[in-house]
Design a protein around this motif. Structure first.
Motif, PDB file in Angstrom:
ATOM      1  N   ALA A   5      -7.733   4.770   3.075  1.00  0.00           N
ATOM      2  CA  ALA A   5      -6.496   4.610   3.590  1.00  0.00           C
ATOM      3  C   ALA A   5      -6.369   5.201   5.137  1.00  0.00           C
ATOM      4  CB  ALA A   5      -5.513   5.288   2.829  1.00  0.00           C
ATOM      5  N   VAL A   6      -5.664   4.707   5.826  1.00  0.00           N
ATOM      6  CA  VAL A   6      -5.760   4.834   7.474  1.00  0.00           C
ATOM      7  C   VAL A   6      -4.192   5.321   7.637  1.00  0.00           C
ATOM      8  CG1 VAL A   6      -5.575   4.027   9.644  1.00  0.00           C
ATOM      9  CG2 VAL A   6      -7.647   3.593   7.989  1.00  0.00           C
ATOM     10  N   LEU A   7      -3.927   6.282   8.156  1.00  0.00           N
ATOM     11  CA  LEU A   7      -2.530   6.755   8.584  1.00  0.00           C
ATOM     12  C   LEU A   7      -2.069   6.332   9.873  1.00  0.00           C
ATOM     13  CD1 LEU A   7      -2.341  10.723   7.741  1.00  0.00           C
ATOM     14  CD2 LEU A   7      -1.452   8.760   6.467  1.00  0.00           C
ATOM     15  N   SER A   8      -0.968   5.838  10.063  1.00  0.00           N
ATOM     16  CA  SER A   8      -0.453   5.473  11.297  1.00  0.00           C
ATOM     17  C   SER A   8       0.104   6.830  11.968  1.00  0.00           C
ATOM     18  CB  SER A   8       1.183   4.649  11.170  1.00  0.00           C
ATOM     19  OG  SER A   8       1.980   5.288  10.369  1.00  0.00           O
ATOM     20  N   ARG A   9      -0.043   6.743  13.246  1.00  0.00           N
ATOM     21  CA  ARG A   9       0.140   7.904  14.327  1.00  0.00           C
ATOM     22  C   ARG A   9       1.220   8.823  13.849  1.00  0.00           C
ATOM     23  NH1 ARG A   9      -2.702   9.081  18.753  1.00  0.00           N
ATOM     24  NH2 ARG A   9      -3.509   7.098  18.884  1.00  0.00           N
ATOM     25  N   ILE A  67       3.099   1.803   2.197  1.00  0.00           N
ATOM     26  CA  ILE A  67       1.612   1.411   2.130  1.00  0.00           C
ATOM     27  C   ILE A  67       1.663  -0.019   2.624  1.00  0.00           C
ATOM     28  CG2 ILE A  67      -0.557   0.685   0.774  1.00  0.00           C
ATOM     29  CD1 ILE A  67       0.134   3.186  -0.886  1.00  0.00           C
ATOM     30  N   PHE A  68       0.838  -0.133   3.606  1.00  0.00           N
ATOM     31  CA  PHE A  68       0.641  -1.818   3.999  1.00  0.00           C
ATOM     32  C   PHE A  68      -0.837  -2.142   4.141  1.00  0.00           C
ATOM     33  CE2 PHE A  68       4.376  -0.300   6.566  1.00  0.00           C
ATOM     34  CZ  PHE A  68       5.129  -1.431   6.524  1.00  0.00           C
ATOM     35  N   LEU A  69      -0.941  -3.259   3.496  1.00  0.00           N
ATOM     36  CA  LEU A  69      -2.350  -3.748   3.313  1.00  0.00           C
ATOM     37  C   LEU A  69      -3.105  -3.786   4.560  1.00  0.00           C
ATOM     38  CD1 LEU A  69      -1.905  -6.148   0.252  1.00  0.00           C
ATOM     39  CD2 LEU A  69      -2.483  -3.632   0.085  1.00  0.00           C
ATOM     40  N   ASP A  81      -5.250  -6.188   5.336  1.00  0.00           N
ATOM     41  CA  ASP A  81      -5.276  -7.780   5.349  1.00  0.00           C
ATOM     42  C   ASP A  81      -3.774  -8.072   5.328  1.00  0.00           C
ATOM     43  OD1 ASP A  81      -5.254 -10.387   5.748  1.00  0.00           O
ATOM     44  OD2 ASP A  81      -6.652 -10.579   3.882  1.00  0.00           O
ATOM     45  N   PRO A  82      -3.318  -8.536   6.526  1.00  0.00           N
ATOM     46  CA  PRO A  82      -1.669  -8.746   6.756  1.00  0.00           C
ATOM     47  C   PRO A  82      -1.370  -9.923   5.969  1.00  0.00           C
ATOM     48  CG  PRO A  82      -2.755  -9.012   8.836  1.00  0.00           C
ATOM     49  CD  PRO A  82      -3.668  -8.295   7.900  1.00  0.00           C
ATOM     50  N   THR A  83      -2.372 -10.577   5.548  1.00  0.00           N
ATOM     51  CA  THR A  83      -2.246 -12.208   4.793  1.00  0.00           C
ATOM     52  C   THR A  83      -2.168 -12.007   3.440  1.00  0.00           C
ATOM     53  OG1 THR A  83      -4.423 -12.661   4.720  1.00  0.00           O
ATOM     54  CG2 THR A  83      -3.309 -13.290   6.957  1.00  0.00           C
ATOM     55  N   ARG A  84      -2.371 -10.965   2.930  1.00  0.00           N
ATOM     56  CA  ARG A  84      -2.359 -10.630   1.506  1.00  0.00           C
ATOM     57  C   ARG A  84      -1.047 -10.259   1.211  1.00  0.00           C
ATOM     58  NH1 ARG A  84      -6.679  -6.717  -0.690  1.00  0.00           N
ATOM     59  NH2 ARG A  84      -5.066  -7.144  -2.687  1.00  0.00           N
ATOM     60  N   PHE A  85      -0.600 -10.556  -0.092  1.00  0.00           N
ATOM     61  CA  PHE A  85       0.946 -10.074  -0.646  1.00  0.00           C
ATOM     62  C   PHE A  85       0.700  -8.496  -0.921  1.00  0.00           C
ATOM     63  CE2 PHE A  85       1.115 -14.735  -1.647  1.00  0.00           C
ATOM     64  CZ  PHE A  85       2.339 -14.854  -1.056  1.00  0.00           C
ATOM     65  N   ARG A  86       1.522  -7.937  -0.601  1.00  0.00           N
ATOM     66  CA  ARG A  86       1.564  -6.427  -0.608  1.00  0.00           C
ATOM     67  C   ARG A  86       1.876  -6.197  -1.966  1.00  0.00           C
ATOM     68  NH1 ARG A  86       5.751  -4.024   3.475  1.00  0.00           N
ATOM     69  NH2 ARG A  86       4.770  -2.216   2.751  1.00  0.00           N
ATOM     70  N   GLU A  87       0.866  -5.901  -2.827  1.00  0.00           N
ATOM     71  CA  GLU A  87       1.034  -5.736  -4.348  1.00  0.00           C
ATOM     72  C   GLU A  87       0.963  -4.089  -4.681  1.00  0.00           C
ATOM     73  OE1 GLU A  87      -2.383  -9.121  -4.955  1.00  0.00           O
ATOM     74  OE2 GLU A  87      -3.240  -7.037  -5.314  1.00  0.00           O
ATOM     75  N   GLU A  88       0.698  -3.271  -3.703  1.00  0.00           N
ATOM     76  CA  GLU A  88       0.862  -1.807  -3.544  1.00  0.00           C
ATOM     77  C   GLU A  88       1.543  -1.345  -2.645  1.00  0.00           C
ATOM     78  OE1 GLU A  88      -1.592   2.172  -4.309  1.00  0.00           O
ATOM     79  OE2 GLU A  88      -2.612   0.313  -4.242  1.00  0.00           O
ATOM     80  N   THR A  89       2.960  -0.980  -2.578  1.00  0.00           N
ATOM     81  CA  THR A  89       3.839  -0.343  -1.557  1.00  0.00           C
ATOM     82  C   THR A  89       4.191   0.966  -1.515  1.00  0.00           C
ATOM     83  OG1 THR A  89       5.898  -1.017  -2.401  1.00  0.00           O
ATOM     84  CG2 THR A  89       4.667  -2.791  -1.283  1.00  0.00           C
ATOM     85  N   ASN A  90       3.928   1.712  -2.722  1.00  0.00           N
ATOM     86  CA  ASN A  90       4.360   2.956  -2.758  1.00  0.00           C
ATOM     87  C   ASN A  90       5.965   3.030  -3.320  1.00  0.00           C
ATOM     88  OD1 ASN A  90       3.058   5.414  -3.631  1.00  0.00           O
ATOM     89  ND2 ASN A  90       2.788   6.036  -1.423  1.00  0.00           N
ATOM     90  N   PHE A  91       6.544   1.779  -3.304  1.00  0.00           N
ATOM     91  CA  PHE A  91       8.147   2.006  -3.537  1.00  0.00           C
ATOM     92  C   PHE A  91       7.993   1.452  -4.981  1.00  0.00           C
ATOM     93  CE2 PHE A  91      12.542  -0.341  -2.918  1.00  0.00           C
ATOM     94  CZ  PHE A  91      13.056   0.736  -3.048  1.00  0.00           C
ATOM     95  N   ALA A  92       7.833   2.425  -5.946  1.00  0.00           N
ATOM     96  CA  ALA A  92       7.528   1.875  -7.378  1.00  0.00           C
ATOM     97  C   ALA A  92       8.548   2.098  -8.357  1.00  0.00           C
ATOM     98  CB  ALA A  92       6.393   2.826  -7.836  1.00  0.00           C
ATOM     99  N   PHE A  93       8.696   1.419  -9.282  1.00  0.00           N
ATOM    100  CA  PHE A  93       9.739   1.683 -10.293  1.00  0.00           C
ATOM    101  C   PHE A  93       9.106   1.438 -11.924  1.00  0.00           C
ATOM    102  CE2 PHE A  93      12.041   0.306  -6.670  1.00  0.00           C
ATOM    103  CZ  PHE A  93      13.209   1.144  -6.851  1.00  0.00           C
ATOM    104  N   LEU A  94       9.577   2.076 -12.597  1.00  0.00           N
ATOM    105  CA  LEU A  94       9.267   2.203 -14.112  1.00  0.00           C
ATOM    106  C   LEU A  94      10.456   1.108 -15.044  1.00  0.00           C
ATOM    107  CD1 LEU A  94       8.178   5.653 -15.032  1.00  0.00           C
ATOM    108  CD2 LEU A  94       7.007   3.743 -14.130  1.00  0.00           C
ATOM    109  N   VAL A 133       8.369  -4.591  -2.662  1.00  0.00           N
ATOM    110  CA  VAL A 133       8.542  -4.435  -1.087  1.00  0.00           C
ATOM    111  C   VAL A 133       9.730  -3.831  -0.605  1.00  0.00           C
ATOM    112  CG1 VAL A 133       8.199  -5.790   0.835  1.00  0.00           C
ATOM    113  CG2 VAL A 133       6.770  -6.431  -1.166  1.00  0.00           C
ATOM    114  N   PRO A 134       9.640  -2.929   0.106  1.00  0.00           N
ATOM    115  CA  PRO A 134      10.856  -2.310   0.662  1.00  0.00           C
ATOM    116  C   PRO A 134      11.579  -3.173   1.559  1.00  0.00           C
ATOM    117  CG  PRO A 134       9.080  -0.762   0.845  1.00  0.00           C
ATOM    118  CD  PRO A 134       8.497  -2.109   0.464  1.00  0.00           C
TER     119      PRO A 134
END
Length: 421
Positions: free
Chosen positions: A323-327, A348-350, A352-365, A378-379
């Protein structure tokens, strides 16, 4: 292979040439994939003959059993299909259930997207996405046992072009993404009912114990633990195992994001490396980073546990080594700390910006079929929002509480569920 002589129209008819031995030999060499010119051709993908399988796993790469309507496979764990697609499976004896899992894009405001599945010409089911974002799914459908192969057809009611929806630069018309297609045997419902009946006395005992515990709690309630005060300071903890190239970019980003007015610690737990000799250049380039080396490869939670023991501050930012942190990422989460807050998840942003955001950290059960399943959404806005759990790859945790869970998380081994807990 366009300069191979196949016949002579002065002495043969087109029909004779088409069915002649020279053309038959050309077809054989072309289909076999053994022709050197074909192996380097950018227009052709050759498949060697092989028995059909009862399942198609997208992470294995391109499959000849995805017979029609697929987009070129990229380095992803799924295969995007067009609006109409087809595949073929070879079920094992007794298989009577089709399992399909993947991702289904949304439709439009008042029109949900529906994926219809047909097997051997008969519709066996449909999957509906009523939401406004890509939905992941996993469903089973009953299939007739007739036929040695299952010829599957898929059709979505809508096309999905990401660039038109404002979610990237992908101009492809997408239907659905397949992760797994599999033929399997349906669970014996009668046997399942008998097993459930055998466990019924145990279930009654557990319910009675729960009721007794509730009564005892009312009689002698235990005092709840009060939130403790915490001190300023943050530890960034990065579990690492033999990923030096991406770890270098990770550490660069952490140091750029470290411009906060609080004590700061960067800690890397590198397992599978006794002396850390392969990290010499990286350690030299980042002298402020603290390292813990373990010769034995550690599972994720074990690496986190070891890091928490060496963490100096009350709040620990867990971060994956790829992972890479934004500033401003750390500065954004720090104001939300509080004595009664367990974790704060970063969006979380992937890469590759062309990929669908399958992991965003905005999670629900969600409870599906009696089981708790995880869904990432996706938020829709940049404001702080409440979610079900913070993922262990890009979130800030109150160290004392996280340490308590890590010490108890051995019950999940070898699975990865403790951050959801």
């Amino acid at each position: 292979m366009d300069r191979v002589p196949l016949g002579n129209l002065h002495s043969e008819t087109l029909d004779e040439i088409w069915h002649g031995p020279a053309y038959a030999d050309l077809r054989r060499r072309y289909v076999s994939g053994l022709e050197p010119a074909c192996r380097t051709c950018i227009w052709k993908t050759a498949y060697l003959p092989a028995p059909l399988e009862p399942e198609i796993l997208a992470h294995r790469g391109m499959s000849a059993q995805l017979t029609r309507g697929r987009h070129p496979v990229e380095q992803e764990a799924h295969v995007w299909n067009t609006q109409r697609a087809a595949a073929v499976l070879a079920p094992r004896p007794g298989d009577d259930t089709l399992h399909i899992s993947g991702y289904l894009p949304p439709g439009f405001a008042a029109e949900p997207n529906v994926l219809t599945i047909t097997c051997n010409g008969r519709e066996v089911g449909a999957i509906r996405n009523p939401w406004e974002e890509v939905m992941n799914f996993g469903e089973d459908f009953a299939v007739s046992r007739n036929g040695r192969t299952w010829e599957l057809e898929f059709r979505t009611s809508h096309k999905y072009r990401p660039s038109h929806r404002g979610v990237g630069t992908d101009h492809r018309d997408l239907g659905f993404a397949a992760v797994l297609l599999a033929a399997k045997h349906c669970i014996d419902q009668e046997r399942a009912r008998r097993t459930a009946a055998e466990f019924q006395p145990l279930r009654k005992f557990i319910h009675q114990a729960d009721r007794a515990g509730t009564v005892l709690q009312r009689i002698a309630p235990q005092p709840r633990e009060r939130p403790r005060a915490w001190s300023r300071g943050i530890t960034v903890l990065i579990p690492e195992r033999n990923n030096l190239s991406e770890l270098a970019a990770c550490l660069d980003s952490v140091e750029r994001a470290a411009g906060i007015d609080e004590p700061f610690q960067i800690l890397v737990v590198a397992s599978g490396s006794a002396g850390g000799g392969e990290y010499f250049e990286l350690r030299k380039a980042h002298p402020a980073v603290e390292w813990r080396f373990f010769s034995k490869p550690l599972p994720f939670v074990e690496a986190v546990r070891e890091g928490l023991r060496a963490a100096r501050y009350d709040w620990v930012y867990l971060m994956n080594n790829d992972a890479v942190l934004s500033r401003g990422a750390l500065a954004q989460v720090l104001p939300h700390r509080a004595p009664d807050v367990f974790a704060i998840a970063s969006q979380i942003f992937l890469k590759d910006p062309t990929r669908f955001r399958e992991e965003t950290n905005f999670a629900f059960l969600h409870i599906e079929g009696g089981l708790a399943t995880i869904h990432d959404r996706v938020p829709e806005a940049r404001e702080v929002a409440t979610c079900s759990y913070a993922g262990g790859g890009a979130s800030l945790f109150q160290r004392r509480l996280l340490q308590r869970f890590c010490e108890a998380s051995r019950i999940y081994q070898p699975f990865y569920w403790e951050d959801v807990e």
